[in-house]
Write an enzyme that holds these catalytic residues in place. Structure first.
Site, PDB file in Angstrom:
ATOM      1  N   TYR A 252       1.066 -13.753   0.456  1.00 55.53           N
ATOM      2  CA  TYR A 252       0.752 -12.517  -0.005  1.00 55.53           C
ATOM      3  C   TYR A 252       0.525 -12.228  -1.190  1.00 55.53           C
ATOM      4  O   TYR A 252       1.158 -12.631  -2.333  1.00 55.53           O
ATOM      5  CB  TYR A 252       1.601 -11.546   0.447  1.00 55.53           C
ATOM      6  CG  TYR A 252       1.274  -9.994   0.213  1.00 55.53           C
ATOM      7  CD1 TYR A 252       0.255  -9.304   1.090  1.00 55.53           C
ATOM      8  CD2 TYR A 252       1.765  -9.566  -1.009  1.00 55.53           C
ATOM      9  CE1 TYR A 252       0.216  -7.883   0.825  1.00 55.53           C
ATOM     10  CE2 TYR A 252       1.358  -8.310  -1.211  1.00 55.53           C
ATOM     11  CZ  TYR A 252       0.586  -7.463  -0.361  1.00 55.53           C
ATOM     12  OH  TYR A 252       0.021  -6.196  -0.757  1.00 55.53           O
TER      13      TYR A 252
ATOM     14  N   GLU B 261      -5.700  -6.596  -2.503  1.00 51.94           N
ATOM     15  CA  GLU B 261      -4.686  -6.847  -1.695  1.00 51.94           C
ATOM     16  C   GLU B 261      -5.303  -8.280  -0.798  1.00 51.94           C
ATOM     17  O   GLU B 261      -6.288  -8.087   0.007  1.00 51.94           O
ATOM     18  CB  GLU B 261      -4.094  -5.814  -0.471  1.00 51.94           C
ATOM     19  CG  GLU B 261      -2.974  -6.603   0.291  1.00 51.94           C
ATOM     20  CD  GLU B 261      -2.505  -5.440   1.167  1.00 51.94           C
ATOM     21  OE1 GLU B 261      -1.222  -5.232   0.933  1.00 51.94           O
ATOM     22  OE2 GLU B 261      -3.274  -4.806   1.995  1.00 51.94           O
TER      23      GLU B 261
END
Length: 416
Positions: free
Chosen positions: A139, A227
């Site tokens: 991530y 993101e």
């Protein structure tokens, strides 16, 4: 009483969030194009806006091993369900015929996920991407951080899942790296982060360049958030951004016409788009009491008082300090477009805003729109006496009250 305070607190948070929303979101295929323009590697992908186009794209892609993704601005697409009964917004496909079949079930239908609400969001396109097998998922995000009052890069070696769950169950797995706004992320810092995440030596250089270039996009394009979930280390040793979510600051629209032309208003609440075009701050909620207020703080307080009296606001609507009678009429039209609205509560504090302008707009809207639902009005401040006289002289069935508690309680009772 405790339950009431919990409710009002929740409403206030929703209103505060709504009034501060100032970012544009773009579709995944658009995000991929932006990433690629900065040299950030992604799986090859092509958008299709019809089942026939999906067939053609798959036929000429160069490989049969593809993934088809519904292009809807919402998270949780893979676990979502279309309003036609088709399950899932992300599927693997192995032939052009399958691409056409799945695209036909997605395009033109609404995808319902945890983030869309029960109404779902329309799917107008699908993205076909090559399948790249990951050996590990990470991530990565670039965002503004309140604690450091600067930009940070947030990374974890537990990607491909909800990062909030990781933060709750294993906060040590999340690494936060502050970034110097002017200098950006240094190569040495980026490489050290890649090593800390456990990326294999052959992929560390690629990962470091991704980190550096993500910040360049963030700064160059006035982003509010980038993101990447997941960023994958593939079985053949490469590092790729598999999925991307971008947010951009609306205040910088004048600098980035190329980005803001990508806006897809079909993914937004129609009444909110209409309100924005009229210069109104409007967020649709789930209740039955339409609210028209000036000032975000007073709007949130109004929602709180309604909730304390057992009511549920249908919207957050701030007409601002420069409202005109025409603006007020437009606000009424937007409120009345919601069939759940059973009463309307107008709460105005006339500082910059003149109460007589509001009264003129209320009277005009009531007459021209043939208003039939109950209307409660509370006006205080500049030109208050004149406004009250105008409402009284109109002869219309408008409940005018001075007390905020009394006015809110009346609006709640009339909405039953």
């Amino acid at each position: 009483m405790l339950a009431s305070f919990r409710t009002t607190g929740s409403l206030a948070r929703r209103a505060a969030s709504a009034s501060q929303r100032r970012f544009l979101s773009i579709h995944e295929y658009q995000s991929v194009n932006l990433l690629n323009s900065y040299g950030i590697p992604t799986p090859k992908s092509i958008v299709a806006k019809s089942p026939e186009e999906a067939y053609s794209v798959a036929q000429n892609f160069g490989t049969d091993k593809l993934v088809i993704k519904a292009q809807v601005l919402a998270g949780g697409r893979g676990k979502g369900k279309f309003d036609n009964g088709f399950q899932g917004g992300v599927h693997t496909i192995d032939s052009p015929q399958q691409a056409q079949e799945y695209a036909g079930k997605m395009i033109g239908s609404k995808l319902i996920t945890k983030q869309t609400g029960a109404g779902g969001r329309i799917c107008n396109a699908v993205m076909l991407a090559e399948r790249r097998d990951p050996s590990h998922e990470y991530y990565v995000a670039v965002l503004n951080d309140r604690v450091t009052q600067g930009v940070v890069l947030v990374a974890s070696n537990q990607g491909g899942m909800n990062i909030e769950e990781v933060a709750a169950t294993n906060p040590a797995a999340i690494i936060t790296t502050p970034i110097d706004f002017e200098k950006g992320l240094s190569k040495s810092t980026a490489l050290e982060l890649a090593r800390t995440l456990g990326i294999k030596e052959g992929g560390q250089e690629e990962a470091a360049n991704i980190f550096i270039n993500l910040y360049k996009i963030f700064k160059d394009k006035d982003a509010t958030q980038i993101e990447i979930n997941p960023m994958s280390e593939t079985v053949d040793g490469h590092v790729l951004c598999m999925d991307a979510k971008f947010g951009f600051d609306d205040n910088a629209e004048f600098r980035h016409e190329d980005i803001f032309t990508l806006r897809d208003i079909s993914q937004e609440e129609p009444s909110e788009v209409e309100a924005q075009q009229a210069g109104l701050n409007f967020i649709k909620l789930d209740g039955s009491i339409g609210c028209l207020v000036n000032g975000a703080g007073l709007a949130m307080a109004t929602m709180d008082v309604l909730a304390l009296h057992g009511g549920n606001p249908a919207n957050f609507l701030d007409v601002g300090g420069g409202a005109t009678p025409e603006t007020v009429k437009k606000a009424f039209e937007i409120l009345l477009s919601d069939p759940k609205v059973k009463s309307i509560f107008i709460n105005i504090f006339g500082g910059i805003m003149r109460c007589d302008y509001i009264a003129e707009g209320v009277i005009k809207a009531t007459k021209e729109l043939n208003l039939t639902i109950p209307l409660v009005v509370r006006l205080k401040g500049t030109m208050e006496a004149e406004a009250k006289a105008m409402i009284k002289a109109s002869g219309l069935k408008i409940v005018a009250l001075d007390s905020l508690d009394e006015a809110a309680e009346t609006a709640v009772q009339l909405a039953v």
